[in-house]
Write a protein that holds these residues in place. Structure first.
Motif, PDB file in Angstrom:
ATOM      1  N   SER A  34       0.842  -1.202   0.000  1.00 16.69           N
ATOM      2  CA  SER A  34       0.000   0.000   0.000  1.00 16.69           C
ATOM      3  C   SER A  34       0.871   1.242   0.000  1.00 16.69           C
ATOM      4  O   SER A  34       1.849   1.316   0.750  1.00 16.69           O
TER       5      SER A  34
ATOM      6  N   ASN B 297       3.196  -6.768   0.944  1.00 20.21           N
ATOM      7  CA  ASN B 297       2.437  -6.262   2.087  1.00 20.21           C
ATOM      8  C   ASN B 297       3.082  -5.068   2.794  1.00 20.21           C
ATOM      9  O   ASN B 297       2.670  -4.705   3.893  1.00 20.21           O
TER      10      ASN B 297
ATOM     11  N   MET C 174       3.983  -1.084   3.576  1.00 16.25           N
ATOM     12  CA  MET C 174       3.118   0.082   3.603  1.00 16.25           C
ATOM     13  C   MET C 174       3.964   1.351   3.626  1.00 16.25           C
ATOM     14  O   MET C 174       4.885   1.470   4.429  1.00 16.25           O
TER      15      MET C 174
ATOM     16  N   GLY D  31      -2.186  -4.881   7.605  1.00 15.08           N
ATOM     17  CA  GLY D  31      -1.718  -3.517   7.824  1.00 15.08           C
ATOM     18  C   GLY D  31      -1.612  -3.134   9.288  1.00 15.08           C
ATOM     19  O   GLY D  31      -1.330  -1.975   9.597  1.00 15.08           O
TER      20      GLY D  31
END
Length: 165
Positions: free
Chosen positions: A110, A126, A128, A160
């Motif tokens: 993300s 995965n 962030m 997250g």
């Protein structure tokens, strides 16, 4: 299930768009781009020539994904995040696409709103990136980065959640 393309968007020839993908207002998808299944491209998204976008990717408003950038499956790109593809651009001395630096955003990563991703790096599975961060080097799997330049501030799980500072 079909593809939805808003009437104000422009799709060049030789583009692949997977089933269930939605492309909203004022987008431009350039020749050679491949977009996977069940993606959402918000308003004013530009996908440049030959870009590869995986399945389940969500790209928020005002994002340009330039040639040399690849988004694997389930990547999230926040509003107005920025990708680059040339470390030393010059208007008078263009280097051409063969000199673009490859940038890879791995599965489930993300990127927050207004973050900048400098070309030639990999953002891990995965991982962030916080809003407003400037990423200048690789980010490992499940790493949370923030700041200018971006630095690791913790580890996160697949959902997250911060699991370690």
């Amino acid at each position: 299930m079909s593809v939805y393309i808003h009437e104000s968007s422009y799709i060049d020839d030789n583009v692949g768009i997977g089933e269930g993908t939605k492309i909203w207002h004022f987008c431009h998808i350039q020749s050679g781009a491949q977009i996977g299944r069940n993606c959402i491209l918000g308003q004013n998204v530009n996908v440049s020539n030959n870009v590869r976008i995986g399945n389940g990717v969500k790209i928020q408003n005002n994002v340009s994904i330039y040639e040399g950038v690849e988004l694997e499956d389930n990547v999230f790109c926040g509003p107005s995040c920025v990708f680059t593809n040339d470390l030393t651009p010059r208007a008078c001395y263009p280097k051409g696409k063969e000199n673009y630096k490859r940038t890879l955003i791995k599965n489930g990563a993300s990127i927050g709103a207004n973050a900048t991703i400098v070309c030639g790096i990999t953002i891990g599975k995965n991982a962030m990136v916080a809003a407003g961060a400037v990423v200048t080097r690789d980010v490992g799997d499940n790493v949370l980065v923030a700041g200018v330049p971006a630095k690791s501030i913790g580890m996160i799980d697949e959902m997250g959640n911060i699991v370690r500072d």
